[in-house]
Design a protein around this motif. Sequence first.
Motif, short mmCIF file in Angstrom:
data_model
loop_
_atom_site.label_atom_id
_atom_site.label_comp_id
_atom_site.label_asym_id
_atom_site.label_seq_id
_atom_site.Cartn_x
_atom_site.Cartn_y
_atom_site.Cartn_z
N ASP A 108 0.84 -1.20 0.00
CA ASP A 108 0.00 0.00 0.00
C ASP A 108 0.87 1.25 0.00
N TRP A 109 0.27 2.38 -0.28
CA TRP A 109 0.95 3.68 -0.35
C TRP A 109 0.53 4.56 0.83
N GLU A 110 1.40 5.51 1.20
CA GLU A 110 1.07 6.49 2.25
C GLU A 110 1.94 7.72 2.09
N VAL A 111 1.39 8.82 1.60
CA VAL A 111 2.15 10.07 1.56
C VAL A 111 2.24 10.64 2.97
N GLU A 112 3.44 11.06 3.36
CA GLU A 112 3.63 11.58 4.71
C GLU A 112 4.64 12.74 4.73
N LEU A 113 4.42 13.64 5.67
CA LEU A 113 5.41 14.67 6.00
C LEU A 113 6.41 14.09 6.98
N ALA A 114 7.69 14.15 6.62
CA ALA A 114 8.75 13.66 7.51
C ALA A 114 9.52 14.84 8.07
N VAL A 115 9.86 14.75 9.33
CA VAL A 115 10.64 15.77 10.03
C VAL A 115 12.04 15.22 10.27
N VAL A 116 13.06 16.04 10.01
CA VAL A 116 14.45 15.66 10.28
C VAL A 116 14.91 16.39 11.53
N ILE A 117 15.36 15.63 12.51
CA ILE A 117 15.83 16.23 13.76
C ILE A 117 17.20 16.89 13.54
N GLY A 118 17.35 18.08 14.12
CA GLY A 118 18.60 18.82 13.95
C GLY A 118 19.40 18.98 15.22
N LYS A 119 18.78 18.69 16.35
CA LYS A 119 19.44 18.87 17.64
C LYS A 119 18.92 17.79 18.59
N LYS A 120 19.83 17.16 19.30
CA LYS A 120 19.47 16.08 20.23
C LYS A 120 18.26 16.49 21.06
N GLU B 72 6.73 21.10 24.32
CA GLU B 72 6.15 21.46 23.03
C GLU B 72 6.63 22.81 22.54
N ALA B 73 6.77 23.77 23.44
CA ALA B 73 7.16 25.12 23.05
C ALA B 73 8.57 25.18 22.48
N ASP B 74 9.37 24.16 22.76
CA ASP B 74 10.78 24.17 22.33
C ASP B 74 11.05 23.24 21.14
N VAL B 75 10.02 22.57 20.64
CA VAL B 75 10.23 21.54 19.62
C VAL B 75 10.92 22.09 18.38
N PHE B 76 10.51 23.26 17.90
CA PHE B 76 11.05 23.76 16.62
C PHE B 76 12.55 24.06 16.71
N GLU B 77 13.07 24.24 17.92
CA GLU B 77 14.51 24.44 18.08
C GLU B 77 15.28 23.16 17.77
N HIS B 78 14.60 22.03 17.72
CA HIS B 78 15.25 20.73 17.53
C HIS B 78 15.03 20.17 16.13
N ILE B 79 14.46 20.96 15.24
CA ILE B 79 14.16 20.50 13.88
C ILE B 79 15.13 21.10 12.88
N ALA B 80 15.70 20.24 12.03
CA ALA B 80 16.58 20.71 10.96
C ALA B 80 15.80 21.05 9.70
N GLY B 81 14.76 20.27 9.42
CA GLY B 81 14.00 20.52 8.21
C GLY B 81 12.93 19.46 7.99
N TYR B 82 12.37 19.50 6.78
CA TYR B 82 11.22 18.66 6.45
C TYR B 82 11.43 18.03 5.07
N MET B 83 10.80 16.88 4.85
CA MET B 83 10.90 16.24 3.54
C MET B 83 9.69 15.36 3.28
N LEU B 84 9.55 14.97 2.04
CA LEU B 84 8.49 14.10 1.56
C LEU B 84 8.86 12.64 1.81
N HIS B 85 7.89 11.84 2.23
CA HIS B 85 8.13 10.41 2.51
C HIS B 85 6.93 9.61 2.05
N ASN B 86 7.18 8.53 1.31
CA ASN B 86 6.14 7.55 1.00
C ASN B 86 6.33 6.38 1.96
N ASP B 87 5.49 6.32 2.96
CA ASP B 87 5.59 5.25 3.98
C ASP B 87 4.92 3.99 3.43
#
Length: 284
Positions: A125-137, A143-158
């Motif tokens: 089966d197919w599944e289009v998904e938004l994937a998040v890449v972690i940028g900081k341990k 929750e308020a600090d999550v975006f400080e730990h993200i490097a970026g985003y990419m497309l993923h077919n799960d």
Amino acid sequence: MKLIRFGDVNNEKPGVQLANGTKLDVSAFGTDYNEEFFGNNGIEKLKTWLEENQSSCPEVDDNVRLGAPLTRPSKIVCIGLNYAQHAAEAGMEVPKEPVLFFKATSAIVGPNDDIIIPKGSTKTDWEVELAVVIGKKASYVEEADVFEHIAGYMLHNDVSERAFQLERSGQWVKGKSCDTFAPIGPFIATTDEIKDPNNLNLWLKLNGEVMQNSSTSDFIFNIQQSISHISQFMTLLPGDIISTGTPFGVGLGLNPPLYLKPGDVVELGIEGLGTSKQNVVVYK
């Protein structure tokens, strides 16, 4: 900034894709897109390096294969049933907290590589998904600090084998981890490129027919909630991938269900994150 990797399988080099679509070889920068790169402020260092060196970077021809836009991470953590309408089509209750499972990193392939239907499969089966890449341990992140730990985003077919996932004993990982079941890319868009990851259109076509067309605004648990939750149970390392779930429109949810077969073509995309295309072939 858009990070790419290009070249033959297992011999990819790091690159960037400029705003005009031009692709540049940045292997002279000296490091691939790995845990060390993301965890040591590599994105900012690369931006600074490009200010002085961009003119000397070779261009990458559009005919060159794109690989996964980062090296194999320590883990892929996935969230199941994270869109309200997908939970409904799967006949499952809306979860009270994020449903977590792992996907083997050996499933990772480039964005336009083939999907191989595995031995014994009847329900791929197919599944289009938004994937998040972690940028900081990330461990016990609020929750308020999550975006400080993200490097970026990419497309993923799960890609998922439903019989392996749901009809065999054990956990979902068996239906999620077959070789080629994680086409990612074409690029990682750094956080400055995506204004609101919780409000992005995402879609998937099978043989030209739209099967999925939704928005991350239908998330049950948004990016902040999801990553904060995961970090309560495990440390997320730079380069780790968090795949945030798929919207309604998967083959499992159709009546009758519809699954991938050799010769099918899957195309998918997310607003701001490009598109990918996979041909479906059978294991040989």
